[in-house]
Design an enzyme around this catalytic site. Structure first.
Site, PDB file in Angstrom:
ATOM      1  N   ASP A 190       0.860  -1.164   0.000  1.00  0.00           N
ATOM      2  CA  ASP A 190       0.000   0.000   0.000  1.00  0.00           C
ATOM      3  C   ASP A 190       0.905   1.225   0.000  1.00  0.00           C
ATOM      4  OD1 ASP A 190      -2.278   1.524   0.102  1.00  0.00           O
ATOM      5  OD2 ASP A 190      -2.429   1.456   2.278  1.00  0.00           O
ATOM      6  N   THR A 223       0.197   4.466   1.505  1.00  0.00           N
ATOM      7  CA  THR A 223       0.211   5.180   2.770  1.00  0.00           C
ATOM      8  C   THR A 223       0.757   4.292   3.877  1.00  0.00           C
ATOM      9  OG1 THR A 223      -1.734   6.399   2.042  1.00  0.00           O
ATOM     10  CG2 THR A 223      -1.183   6.506   4.381  1.00  0.00           C
ATOM     11  N   ASP A 241      -1.139  -1.846   6.250  1.00  0.00           N
ATOM     12  CA  ASP A 241      -1.432  -1.495   7.636  1.00  0.00           C
ATOM     13  C   ASP A 241      -2.902  -1.212   7.899  1.00  0.00           C
ATOM     14  OD1 ASP A 241      -1.717   0.859   6.282  1.00  0.00           O
ATOM     15  OD2 ASP A 241      -0.413   2.049   7.572  1.00  0.00           O
TER      16      ASP A 241
END
Length: 783
Positions: free
Chosen positions: A293, A295, A535
């Site tokens: 990902d 971010t 996350d």
């Protein structure tokens, strides 16, 4: 009504200390002891050790000391690893947001009591059985406890089982059972916290051990029949059978693997990485594709509002007021809302009261790409700009996205939220109020980390819910080759086309959680060893589908729970060091395994050539113990943890080990048998002298194999040569000192013994060199 602190503490005290203890975070001590003691290899060694002690010479049971040392070292290292991992696990252990009359606060699982009220948000784990008091769009991942992979909706009055995770929405729930009385504890126990599937290397070593056991059974039966047929004496039969069978078992190989994994876990724990599977570092070393990902991985997890762009006809103050109302009314906060709240709520306080209490709300979900709150003055919708804007405002949003910014739009409508069914409907007649531009800062170490992956030939793919242009800008800034940019809407439905798409694309934006999972699974079907880094809740399906799941320590609880590795400090720059550590571990294990299997091959050769004849066996069990310790046990202990370079993939492991071990063991066996027979029949030396010659040839030839296998490069060759010389000196000392010589039943080294042993060793070395076993002959390629 929520409990007050005094009542809660009273119930906690009444439960007692045992009921309040934390759930296990890794393997139990009993599990570690069982895994190191109760093995098939240990059973074989212990059985022959007992027979030797009862019917033979107790000195021939020396290998039992090796068994005890193996078990002790294995248990000690795994306990050290467990303690290191448990300390890290406490930093990312699940917690609960409990609501009491004094306010709400985060508490450890062990501090919850029956009757507590807990607040649940996306990513939270349900840490105790509970009953829903109120819910807003609550959907749970209950696969941990039910096996059902699809999220399920829960509402007021529904029962929640501990172990589930919140995927969408929010809720307040009353705790009805905690600790050992909860569903997950009763059903799953310790298995819920410790997962240990066999890795590719472990499976390969298992095949080697199965083959070894097959050798023990077949060759042991052959040797036993030969001893029975020639009416061998009890003492001689026990010594010969023990020497023949025990040497077939690569007894140190299992220990070496568990030791190496445990030491690796300790090393990476010092780097702030929690290993939730001991063999996860092997999987990371084998990864050839890393999906991530954006971010929290390439960029810092925290966002800030960089600017706002009011729509035509909307005053800036009105847009700010609407954002303030939206943030204050939202019960569920993601990173975007936290940034807006910090910018526009009074003092950034989450508890700031909403000027208009919400009549209804829809929590954000990645698959919808919008969220909403219904107030008295109308409904506010926050989401992807392409859903809510048009005209000049859309053009301005697109420009910011191309610059690598994250952009969300706010719109207003008079329509109420549609609460019918599980899937909310986007309201119509939306009037854009403006867009919010949020900035993400590229992590300081992102470029260096990406460059390492590129140098290692590891493909990087960024899978994000943000706009493709935003994701591409960040990826390019980090050094990722954006050769193919795509949107999640472009994912093909045909499996074959999806595999080709996943292979080619490097950046995918506006991709749903299910889309991420499909891309990871497609890459796996193409034969890739895929690692996924994430996350958030939207990363969880892909984390589950990946061969290796890596979660950020600051991520949501569900991401940390399903991960194999947790970056406790959230430092993605730690991954390259982990890969280097894992590849060194794999490389060394593959090499030293060849020595253990060569010993088995050597033992099989001895049984076939001399064990079935009337000639006395050339080695006693104690001779094997001495020679194995000098040529295999001590060298492999150091070599398994030493720096190295060269191939590291376990592909074709059994075949590669066999290509080395079978000819090497056979050629060493030829030298040992020939020297033993020459000493007995041509020089008429006594049996003790013949066995001394055979043991010496075995030690010299074994150390030569260590050189041939490990001596590559000038510095390494020098270090390995010194180690072999020291070990040879240890054997010379054992041969020279009367107490050790007597214990091992070795003869005084006469000129005939020394000359025969040296000549046979030279011939064995020449034969090995002619077969291609030469020190430094094949310089391994750089990593």
């Amino acid at each position: 009504m929520p409990l007050d602190e005094a009542t809660a503490q009273g119930r906690l005290a009444a439960r007692g200390r045992a009921a309040r203890r934390r759930p296990p975070t890794s393997r139990s001590y009993a599990s570690i002891v069982r895994a190191n003691v109760f093995t098939l290899v240990n059973l074989i060694l212990a059985s022959f050790g007992a027979v030797t002690i009862v019917f033979g010479d107790v000195r021939d049971a020396l290998f039992l000391g090796i068994l005890v040392a193996n078990v002790a070292i294995g248990i000690t290292q795994e306990v050290r690893a467990k303690r290191a991992l448990d300390r890290l696990a406490l930093l990312v252990a699940p917690t609960a947001l409990v609501v009491r009359t004094e306010g709400e606060r985060r508490v450890d699982v062990g501090e919850l009591v029956e009757g507590d009220t807990v607040r649940l948000a996306p990513g939270d784990q349900v840490v105790a059985d509970a009953r829903v008091l109120s819910a807003d769009g609550l959907r749970l991942d209950e696969s941990v406890v039910t096996g059902e992979s699809e999220p399920v909706a829960r509402g007021e009055g529904d029962e929640l089982r501990s172990g589930a995770f919140v995927v969408e929405g929010t809720a307040q729930a009353e705790v009805v059972a905690v600790g050992p009385h909860s569903y997950a504890e009763r059903l799953l126990g310790e298995a819920r916290s410790f997962r240990h599937p066999r890795s590719p290397l472990e499976l390969a070593v298992d095949r080697v051990l199965v083959a070894s056991v097959a050798l023990v059974l077949s060759f042991g039966a052959l040797l036993g029949y030969a001893l029975w047929h020639r009416h061998a004496g009890k003492h001689d039969a026990v010594a010969t059978a023990t020497a023949g069978v025990i040497s077939l078992v690569p007894e140190g190989l299992v220990l070496l693997m568990s030791l190496t994994f445990a030491v690796g876990a300790i090393k990476i724990a010092r780097r702030g990485v929690l290993t939730q599977q001991l063999n996860a570092i092997e999987s990371l070393a084998s990864a050839d594709v890393v999906c991530m990902d954006k971010t929290g991985t390439l960029t810092e997890a925290a966002l800030r509002v960089a600017e706002i762009l009011p729509a035509s006809g909307t005053a800036r103050a009105d847009l700010e007021a609407a954002l303030r109302s939206y943030a204050a009314a939202s019960a569920s906060r993601n990173g975007t809302l936290e940034a807006i709240a910090a910018a526009y709520e009074q003092d950034g306080a989450r508890s700031a009261p909403a000027s208009e209490p919400p009549l209804a709300q829809v929590a954000f979900a990645s698959r919808r790409r919008w969220s909403a709150v219904q107030l008295e003055a109308g409904t506010l919708v926050l989401g992807a700009p392409e859903l809510l804007t048009g005209g000049e405002l859309a053009a301005a949003a697109a420009e910011r996205q191309r610059d690598g910014r994250r952009v969300v739009a706010l719109a207003r409508t008079a329509e109420p939220l549609d609460g019918d069914g599980d899937e909310p409907r986007l309201p119509g007649d939306l009037r854009p109020l403006g867009v919010v531009v949020l900035s993400e800062r590229l992590r300081d170490e992102a470029r260096a980390t990406v460059e390492y992956f590129r140098a290692q030939g590891v493909a990087l793919k960024v899978l994000s819910g943000d706009a493709p242009a935003t994701v591409a800008a960040i990826a390019a800034d980090a050094g990722i080759d954006v050769r193919r940019l795509a949107s999640g809407d472009e994912l093909p439905e045909d499996p074959g086309e999806l595999e080709a798409f996943a292979e080619e694309v490097t950046v995918v934006g506006r991709v749903s959680p299910e889309g991420k999972r499909e891309l990871v699974a497609a890459l796996a079907r193409r034969g890739h060893h895929v690692a996924m880094v994430g996350d958030g809740v939207n990363d969880v399906p892909a984390l589950k589908a990946a061969r290796l799941a890596i979660a950020q320590g600051g991520g949501v609880q569900i991401a940390r729970s399903v991960a194999d590795l947790v970056l406790v400090d959230g430092d993605f720059a730690a991954v390259p060091a982990l890969i280097a550590e894992g590849r060194q571990m794999l490389r060394n294990l593959m090499r030293v395994s060849k020595l253990y299997v060569a010993k088995s091959s050597f033992a099989a050769f001895l049984i076939l050539t001399i064990g079935i004849t009337d000639t006395a066996y050339p080695l006693l069990p104690r001779h094997y113990s001495l020679a194995a310790a000098v040529t295999i046990g001590v060298p492999t202990f150091f070599l398994a943890l030493a720096p190295s370079s060269g191939p590291w993939r376990p592909d074709g492991f059994v075949r590669e080990v066999g290509r080395f071990a079978v000819p090497a063991g056979t050629l060493v066996g030829v030298g040992v048998v020939a020297s033993h027979l020459f000493a007995l029949h041509d020089l008429d030396l006594p049996l003790q002298a013949g066995r001394t010659v055979a043991t010496t040839v075995l030690v010299v030839a074994g150390l030569y194999l260590v050189l041939a296998l490990e001596a590559h490069g000038r510095r390494r060759s020098l270090a390995i040569s010194i180690m072999c010389l020291v070990l040879a000196g240890v054997y010379v000392v054992a041969l020279s000192l009367p107490p050790t010589r007597t214990f091992f039943d070795l003869a005084v080294p006469s000129p005939a013994i020394v000359a025969t042993a040296l000549a046979a060793s030279l011939v064995s070395g020449a034969a090995l060199a002619a077969a291609g076993f030469t020190p430094g002959g094949d310089e391994p390629p750089p990593e």
